[in-house]
Design an enzyme around this catalytic site. Structure first.
Site, PDB file in Angstrom:
ATOM      1  N   ARG A   9       8.577 -10.666   6.099  1.00  0.00           N
ATOM      2  CA  ARG A   9       7.608  -9.599   6.349  1.00  0.00           C
ATOM      3  C   ARG A   9       7.985  -8.363   5.535  1.00  0.00           C
ATOM      4  O   ARG A   9       9.163  -8.104   5.283  1.00  0.00           O
ATOM      5  CB  ARG A   9       7.570  -9.248   7.837  1.00  0.00           C
ATOM      6  CG  ARG A   9       6.440  -8.262   8.163  1.00  0.00           C
ATOM      7  CD  ARG A   9       6.473  -7.786   9.604  1.00  0.00           C
ATOM      8  NE  ARG A   9       5.436  -6.767   9.811  1.00  0.00           N
ATOM      9  CZ  ARG A   9       5.454  -5.871  10.779  1.00  0.00           C
ATOM     10  NH1 ARG A   9       6.455  -5.849  11.656  1.00  0.00           N
ATOM     11  NH2 ARG A   9       4.487  -4.984  10.892  1.00  0.00           N
ATOM     12  N   HIS A  10       6.983  -7.614   5.146  1.00  0.00           N
ATOM     13  CA  HIS A  10       7.198  -6.385   4.373  1.00  0.00           C
ATOM     14  C   HIS A  10       7.948  -5.325   5.188  1.00  0.00           C
ATOM     15  O   HIS A  10       8.038  -5.395   6.414  1.00  0.00           O
ATOM     16  CB  HIS A  10       5.852  -5.809   3.926  1.00  0.00           C
ATOM     17  CG  HIS A  10       4.959  -5.433   5.082  1.00  0.00           C
ATOM     18  ND1 HIS A  10       5.106  -4.259   5.790  1.00  0.00           N
ATOM     19  CD2 HIS A  10       3.921  -6.080   5.660  1.00  0.00           C
ATOM     20  CE1 HIS A  10       4.211  -4.195   6.739  1.00  0.00           C
ATOM     21  NE2 HIS A  10       3.472  -5.297   6.699  1.00  0.00           N
ATOM     22  N   ARG A  59       2.381  -2.802   0.350  1.00  0.00           N
ATOM     23  CA  ARG A  59       3.584  -2.841   1.182  1.00  0.00           C
ATOM     24  C   ARG A  59       4.368  -4.126   0.980  1.00  0.00           C
ATOM     25  O   ARG A  59       5.600  -4.124   1.034  1.00  0.00           O
ATOM     26  CB  ARG A  59       3.218  -2.625   2.656  1.00  0.00           C
ATOM     27  CG  ARG A  59       2.187  -3.598   3.232  1.00  0.00           C
ATOM     28  CD  ARG A  59       1.642  -3.040   4.552  1.00  0.00           C
ATOM     29  NE  ARG A  59       0.750  -3.918   5.271  1.00  0.00           N
ATOM     30  CZ  ARG A  59      -0.573  -3.931   5.153  1.00  0.00           C
ATOM     31  NH1 ARG A  59      -1.162  -3.140   4.267  1.00  0.00           N
ATOM     32  NH2 ARG A  59      -1.304  -4.736   5.909  1.00  0.00           N
ATOM     33  N   GLU A  83      -2.465  -9.946   4.900  1.00  0.00           N
ATOM     34  CA  GLU A  83      -2.616  -9.818   6.348  1.00  0.00           C
ATOM     35  C   GLU A  83      -4.051 -10.156   6.748  1.00  0.00           C
ATOM     36  O   GLU A  83      -4.953 -10.223   5.894  1.00  0.00           O
ATOM     37  CB  GLU A  83      -2.257  -8.384   6.771  1.00  0.00           C
ATOM     38  CG  GLU A  83      -2.302  -8.108   8.276  1.00  0.00           C
ATOM     39  CD  GLU A  83      -1.378  -9.006   9.095  1.00  0.00           C
ATOM     40  OE1 GLU A  83      -1.687 -10.213   9.222  1.00  0.00           O
ATOM     41  OE2 GLU A  83      -0.369  -8.496   9.611  1.00  0.00           O
ATOM     42  N   HIS A 151       2.932 -10.651   5.802  1.00  0.00           N
ATOM     43  CA  HIS A 151       2.660  -9.693   6.865  1.00  0.00           C
ATOM     44  C   HIS A 151       2.883 -10.365   8.208  1.00  0.00           C
ATOM     45  O   HIS A 151       2.877 -11.590   8.315  1.00  0.00           O
ATOM     46  CB  HIS A 151       1.230  -9.189   6.736  1.00  0.00           C
ATOM     47  CG  HIS A 151       0.910  -8.666   5.371  1.00  0.00           C
ATOM     48  ND1 HIS A 151       0.983  -7.330   5.050  1.00  0.00           N
ATOM     49  CD2 HIS A 151       0.558  -9.309   4.229  1.00  0.00           C
ATOM     50  CE1 HIS A 151       0.674  -7.171   3.769  1.00  0.00           C
ATOM     51  NE2 HIS A 151       0.412  -8.358   3.254  1.00  0.00           N
TER      52      HIS A 151
END
Length: 199
Positions: A9-10, A59, A83, A151
């Site tokens: 995940r970012h 991101r 996402e 995401h």
């Protein structure tokens, strides 16, 4: 010589900190998110990845660039790793959504997002995520590791679908922290197993 996939995940954004719904709106990492990416990069690079793929949202891109640089690689970008598109809810804080529609907020909190106006369904997100991760796996040689930077919600939905589980089981997985990762390892049968979750 099984392959390995790391789902990452970012890092944090200001909107994460504000509990503001991002969806596919393009929000940059904040200073904490940059630090998180810098901290996780050597941990992922230590797995000697052969490929780093990423959502094309900012991101995720910056997180992927930080990891890839540490690993001596160039990242590739794939919109299938984005996402959820969350339609009318994008840009609202949790508090704003709750004030506007408490019943809708209760559904949102439970992860029941298919009825959000203008949003993607969970099946749509899972299908595109699985297609991307399947392509990533196919691009790996025996024993190689690939990284997919994405995401939180998309990763959970995509993970359960990739493993062939019912989509409803995504609700039973804890939300991934910023720059947390899932490690998948290929068994001798060719099936995949979760080796670690939310590291």
């Amino acid at each position: 010589m099984g392959r390995r996939i790391v789902l990452l995940r970012h890092g944090r954004t200001a909107w994460n900190a504000e509990r503001r719904i991002q969806g596919q709106l393009d929000v940059e990492l904040d200073a904490t998110g940059v630090e998180q990416a810098q901290a996780v990069a050597p941990l992922v690079a230590a797995l000697d990845p052969a490929l780093v793929w990423s959502s094309d949202l900012a991101r995720a891109r910056l997180t992927a660039e930080t990891v890839a640089k540490e690993a001596g690689l160039e990242p590739s970008y794939d919109e299938r790793l984005r996402e959820f598109r969350l339609g009318d809810y994008q840009g609202l804080t949790h508090a704003e959504l709750e004030a506007r529609d408490p019943a809708a907020f209760a559904l949102f909190q439970r992860g029941e997002w298919d009825a959000i106006p203008g949003a993607e369904t969970t099946r749509e997100v899972a299908d595109r995520f699985v297609a991307a991760v399947t392509d990533l796996a196919a691009a790996l040689g025996p024993g190689e590791t690939g990284v997919a930077v994405s995401h939180g919600a998309a990763t959970r939905a995509g993970l359960v679908a990739f493993l062939g589980w019912p989509l409803e089981l995504a609700h039973d997985l804890r939300a991934l922290g910023n720059c947390a990762r899932v490690v998948l390892e290929e068994r001798s049968t060719g099936a995949w197993a979760i080796a670690a979750y939310n590291l």
